[in-house]
Design a protein around this motif. Structure first.
Motif, PDB file in Angstrom:
ATOM      1  N   ALA A  39       0.938  -1.283   0.118  1.00 33.68           N
ATOM      2  CA  ALA A  39      -0.085   0.108   0.226  1.00 33.68           C
ATOM      3  C   ALA A  39       0.647   1.406  -0.087  1.00 33.68           C
ATOM      4  CB  ALA A  39      -1.014   0.008   1.351  1.00 33.68           C
ATOM      5  N   ASP A  40       2.000   1.359   0.792  1.00 37.20           N
ATOM      6  CA  ASP A  40       2.681   2.377   0.719  1.00 37.20           C
ATOM      7  C   ASP A  40       3.477   2.732  -0.536  1.00 37.20           C
ATOM      8  OD1 ASP A  40       4.628   0.424   1.292  1.00 37.20           O
ATOM      9  OD2 ASP A  40       5.592   1.161   2.607  1.00 37.20           O
ATOM     10  N   LEU A  41       3.742   1.474  -1.085  1.00 36.82           N
ATOM     11  CA  LEU A  41       4.566   1.705  -2.647  1.00 36.82           C
ATOM     12  C   LEU A  41       3.512   1.929  -3.633  1.00 36.82           C
ATOM     13  CD1 LEU A  41       7.339  -1.053  -2.570  1.00 36.82           C
ATOM     14  CD2 LEU A  41       7.579   1.335  -2.603  1.00 36.82           C
TER      15      LEU A  41
ATOM     16  N   ASP B  13       8.268  12.472  -0.684  1.00 38.07           N
ATOM     17  CA  ASP B  13       8.372  11.516   0.384  1.00 38.07           C
ATOM     18  C   ASP B  13       8.987  10.067   0.220  1.00 38.07           C
ATOM     19  OD1 ASP B  13       8.422  10.974   3.005  1.00 38.07           O
ATOM     20  OD2 ASP B  13       6.051  10.701   3.301  1.00 38.07           O
ATOM     21  N   LEU B  14      10.120  10.254  -0.612  1.00 36.89           N
ATOM     22  CA  LEU B  14      10.624   8.877  -1.163  1.00 36.89           C
ATOM     23  C   LEU B  14      11.058   8.227   0.181  1.00 36.89           C
ATOM     24  CD1 LEU B  14      11.658   6.875  -2.891  1.00 36.89           C
ATOM     25  CD2 LEU B  14      13.560   8.477  -3.648  1.00 36.89           C
ATOM     26  N   GLY B  15      11.621   8.861   1.141  1.00 41.86           N
ATOM     27  CA  GLY B  15      12.406   8.597   2.334  1.00 41.86           C
ATOM     28  C   GLY B  15      11.351   7.631   3.093  1.00 41.86           C
ATOM     29  N   ALA B  16      10.012   7.837   3.062  1.00 43.64           N
ATOM     30  CA  ALA B  16       9.137   7.001   4.070  1.00 43.64           C
ATOM     31  C   ALA B  16       9.096   5.332   3.285  1.00 43.64           C
ATOM     32  CB  ALA B  16       7.759   7.464   3.739  1.00 43.64           C
ATOM     33  N   VAL B  17       9.545   5.153   1.926  1.00 40.74           N
ATOM     34  CA  VAL B  17       9.314   3.711   1.446  1.00 40.74           C
ATOM     35  C   VAL B  17      10.688   3.157   1.149  1.00 40.74           C
ATOM     36  CG1 VAL B  17       6.917   4.349   0.417  1.00 40.74           C
ATOM     37  CG2 VAL B  17       9.402   4.732  -0.973  1.00 40.74           C
ATOM     38  N   LEU B  18      11.778   3.861   1.685  1.00 35.96           N
ATOM     39  CA  LEU B  18      13.173   3.196   1.606  1.00 35.96           C
ATOM     40  C   LEU B  18      13.254   1.853   2.148  1.00 35.96           C
ATOM     41  CD1 LEU B  18      15.591   6.233   1.501  1.00 35.96           C
ATOM     42  CD2 LEU B  18      14.816   4.980  -0.405  1.00 35.96           C
TER      43      LEU B  18
END
Length: 227
Positions: free
Chosen positions: A5-7, A93-98
């Motif tokens: 879901a987050d991706l 907000d790429l950091g949130a899914v790293l």
């Protein structure tokens, strides 16, 4: 493979619907958590850097048909540098899914400029491999659009410009003084003052001395030139 879901939410922010979701998963996988069955994003980063460079070169040539190579080069560098990639990554907000190893997570890896910049390049490569150059070009222009429009001003190095301003008025080169330092050792925050011989001064805060110096010089120059 189906995206989590987050991706899926990230892909929506990016503006690309992945036909091969495994490419996005790889693009957000840092080497600190990679394995034989979970490849990291380093090869994609290598490719994404080249994809970004070609898009930017074309965009700059199109935006200013009379610009010389000497004018285009600093603009190009301002648009493709790691800091610019990291800023775009932060905006979506790429950091949130790293996907990071424990040590990177504990050391604030989701906010590290280098990690964000590298991952942003990897994501661009993932789009390119998923749907081709035009799709990657669309993503780049969508998220770098304002930067391309303002690149003439952004490309001028603030410290060099401030020094030239001072020397043109018979002053000594500006001095950069560390006013304060805070934060943990693995993620320090610096406050730097840019000072001129005549007493003019501006301060700025950033995660590295170099960035704080650049920001302080830019702020001081903007105030001086507005007078």
């Amino acid at each position: 493979m189906k995206l989590s879901a987050d991706l899926k939410a990230f892909a929506a922010r990016l503006g690309h619907d992945f036909k091969r979701p495994e490419l996005l998963v790889r693009a957000v996988t840092h080497s600190s958590i990679s394995s034989a069955t979970r490849p990291d994003n380093q090869r994609l980063e290598f490719l994404g850097d080249r994809v970004l460079g070609l898009v930017m070169a074309e965009a700059l040539l199109s935006a200013d048909k009379g610009a010389s190579e000497g004018q285009l080069a600093p603009r190009f560098n301002a648009l493709v540098r790691k800091e610019a990639c990291a800023e775009v990554a932060a905006q979506i907000d790429l950091g949130a899914v790293l996907k990071l190893g424990r040590s990177e997570m504990l050391s604030g890896g989701r906010r590290k400029q280098a990690l964000l910049g590298d991952a942003m390049e990897a994501v661009l490569a993932a789009v390119y491999q998923d749907a081709g150059f035009e799709a990657a070009r669309g993503v780049v222009l969508r998220h770098w659009g304002d930067r391309i429009a303002n690149v003439k001003a952004d490309a001028r190095d603030p410290k060099t410009a401030l020094q030239e301003w001072a020397q043109a008025r018979g002053q000594q080169p500006p001095k950069y003084v560390e006013v304060a330092r805070s934060g943990p050792d693995h993620a320090p925050v610096f406050t730097i003052a840019a000072r001129l011989q005549d007493g003019n001064e501006e301060q700025a805060t950033a995660g590295s001395k170099r960035h704080a110096e650049q920001a302080a010089a830019k702020a001081l120059l903007a105030r001086l030139e507005s007078k």
